[in-house]
Design a protein around this motif. Structure first.
Motif, mmCIF file in Angstrom:
data_model
loop_
_atom_site.group_PDB
_atom_site.id
_atom_site.type_symbol
_atom_site.label_atom_id
_atom_site.label_comp_id
_atom_site.label_asym_id
_atom_site.label_seq_id
_atom_site.Cartn_x
_atom_site.Cartn_y
_atom_site.Cartn_z
ATOM 1 N N GLN A 33 1.085 -1.322 -0.212
ATOM 2 C CA GLN A 33 -0.039 0.144 0.009
ATOM 3 C C GLN A 33 0.784 0.934 -0.205
ATOM 4 O O GLN A 33 0.911 1.940 -0.739
ATOM 5 C CB GLN A 33 -0.547 -0.090 1.568
ATOM 6 C CG GLN A 33 -1.675 1.012 0.772
ATOM 7 C CD GLN A 33 -3.184 1.527 2.468
ATOM 8 O OE1 GLN A 33 -2.527 0.746 3.718
ATOM 9 N NE2 GLN A 33 -4.104 1.698 2.140
ATOM 10 N N ASN A 34 1.861 1.536 0.742
ATOM 11 C CA ASN A 34 2.881 2.766 1.137
ATOM 12 C C ASN A 34 3.463 2.739 -0.338
ATOM 13 O O ASN A 34 3.613 3.768 -1.315
ATOM 14 C CB ASN A 34 4.211 2.283 2.755
ATOM 15 C CG ASN A 34 3.329 2.625 3.637
ATOM 16 O OD1 ASN A 34 2.524 3.029 3.502
ATOM 17 N ND2 ASN A 34 4.323 2.680 4.872
ATOM 18 N N ASN A 35 3.771 1.348 -0.817
ATOM 19 C CA ASN A 35 4.395 1.394 -2.275
ATOM 20 C C ASN A 35 3.793 2.207 -3.385
ATOM 21 O O ASN A 35 4.292 2.941 -4.184
ATOM 22 C CB ASN A 35 4.902 0.521 -2.641
ATOM 23 C CG ASN A 35 7.038 -0.464 -1.873
ATOM 24 O OD1 ASN A 35 6.930 1.132 -1.018
ATOM 25 N ND2 ASN A 35 6.553 -1.084 -2.004
ATOM 26 N N MET B 134 3.338 5.692 -2.931
ATOM 27 C CA MET B 134 4.066 6.574 -2.888
ATOM 28 C C MET B 134 4.910 6.630 -4.495
ATOM 29 O O MET B 134 4.889 7.716 -4.897
ATOM 30 C CB MET B 134 5.486 5.849 -2.294
ATOM 31 C CG MET B 134 5.715 6.643 -0.642
ATOM 32 S SD MET B 134 5.508 7.729 0.113
ATOM 33 C CE MET B 134 6.890 8.426 -0.034
ATOM 34 N N GLU C 198 -2.845 10.846 1.845
ATOM 35 C CA GLU C 198 -2.207 9.200 1.622
ATOM 36 C C GLU C 198 -1.505 9.688 2.525
ATOM 37 O O GLU C 198 -0.380 8.817 3.165
ATOM 38 C CB GLU C 198 -1.438 9.607 -0.004
ATOM 39 C CG GLU C 198 -2.977 9.303 -0.655
ATOM 40 C CD GLU C 198 -2.726 9.472 -2.273
ATOM 41 O OE1 GLU C 198 -1.733 10.071 -2.294
ATOM 42 O OE2 GLU C 198 -3.628 9.531 -3.099
ATOM 43 N N THR D 213 -1.963 8.341 6.048
ATOM 44 C CA THR D 213 -1.805 6.910 5.473
ATOM 45 C C THR D 213 -0.486 6.048 5.460
ATOM 46 O O THR D 213 -0.165 5.193 6.185
ATOM 47 C CB THR D 213 -2.441 6.376 4.409
ATOM 48 O OG1 THR D 213 -3.510 6.441 4.422
ATOM 49 C CG2 THR D 213 -2.632 4.689 4.321
ATOM 50 N N VAL D 214 0.834 6.732 4.828
ATOM 51 C CA VAL D 214 2.410 5.543 5.189
ATOM 52 C C VAL D 214 2.258 6.483 5.868
ATOM 53 O O VAL D 214 3.283 5.344 7.056
ATOM 54 C CB VAL D 214 2.919 6.843 4.141
ATOM 55 C CG1 VAL D 214 4.242 6.389 3.555
ATOM 56 C CG2 VAL D 214 2.298 6.346 1.687
ATOM 57 N N ASN D 215 2.493 6.738 7.003
ATOM 58 C CA ASN D 215 3.038 7.240 7.852
ATOM 59 C C ASN D 215 2.449 6.240 9.375
ATOM 60 O O ASN D 215 2.849 5.637 10.111
ATOM 61 C CB ASN D 215 2.967 8.636 8.991
ATOM 62 C CG ASN D 215 4.037 9.452 8.084
ATOM 63 O OD1 ASN D 215 4.716 9.009 7.648
ATOM 64 N ND2 ASN D 215 3.278 11.300 8.060
ATOM 65 N N ASN E 27 1.350 3.391 8.640
ATOM 66 C CA ASN E 27 1.519 2.128 8.160
ATOM 67 C C ASN E 27 2.686 1.873 8.412
ATOM 68 O O ASN E 27 2.935 0.562 8.547
ATOM 69 C CB ASN E 27 1.290 2.265 6.265
ATOM 70 C CG ASN E 27 -0.241 2.213 6.389
ATOM 71 O OD1 ASN E 27 -0.711 1.104 6.956
ATOM 72 N ND2 ASN E 27 -0.547 1.798 5.050
ATOM 73 N N LYS E 28 3.667 2.507 8.352
ATOM 74 C CA LYS E 28 5.317 2.729 9.300
ATOM 75 C C LYS E 28 5.278 2.506 10.618
ATOM 76 O O LYS E 28 6.116 2.199 11.376
ATOM 77 C CB LYS E 28 6.013 3.899 8.609
ATOM 78 C CG LYS E 28 6.422 3.845 7.118
ATOM 79 C CD LYS E 28 7.093 5.512 6.859
ATOM 80 C CE LYS E 28 7.677 5.824 5.826
ATOM 81 N NZ LYS E 28 8.754 6.901 5.872
#
Length: 138
Positions: A40-42, A45, A71, A74-76, A78-79
């Motif tokens: 999802q992150n990929n 990004m 977005e 969401t990335v943060n 997920n990290k």
């Protein structure tokens, strides 16, 4: 040697708590979840297809920026989850997974299936959240 699980295996309370099957089940569950989060992150990004930030239309620009903000949140998020997943996998390998960090009691299979990164029993989590609320209210 890794424990081989039957195709539709689900941990049960009839088995010894955190036996090899339980550990293998949760390790696989955590691995799959981590893989989904990384994918999802990929996608977020590396997918700049609908970037309207250079558009002449101010509404398109605002929508693009707003979308990018969501977005990135969401990335943060997920990290942070990936870090917790890695910690849970380490606990499986150390033999401490499934036990409350505060009380040492069994967290319970139902809770771990619902939230495989849980590190506290429901009671300890509620106590922790009450403490946070007290500090937030002050």
């Amino acid at each position: 040697m890794p424990t081989k699980l039957p195709k539709n295996y689900k941990p049960t309370s009839k088995e010894k708590y955190m036996c090899a099957k339980h550990k293998a089940y949760f390790k696989q569950m955590l691995f799959n979840w981590k893989k989904e989060l990384i994918e999802q992150n990929n996608r977020i990004m590396f997918n700049d297809m609908d970037d309207n930030s250079a558009s002449a239309d101010i509404v398109d620009q605002a929508t693009s920026v707003s979308g990018k903000t969501v977005e990135m949140r969401t990335v943060n998020r997920n990290k942070k989850l990936i870090t917790k997943i890695d910690s849970a996998v380490n606990k499986i390998e150390e033999g401490t997974y499934g036990y409350c960090e505060e009380t040492g009691e069994e967290i319970g299979l139902k809770r771990l299936v619902a939230r495989p990164i849980a590190s506290l029993t429901v009671e300890a989590q509620e106590k922790h959240e009450k403490q946070e609320k007290i500090f937030a209210d002050n």
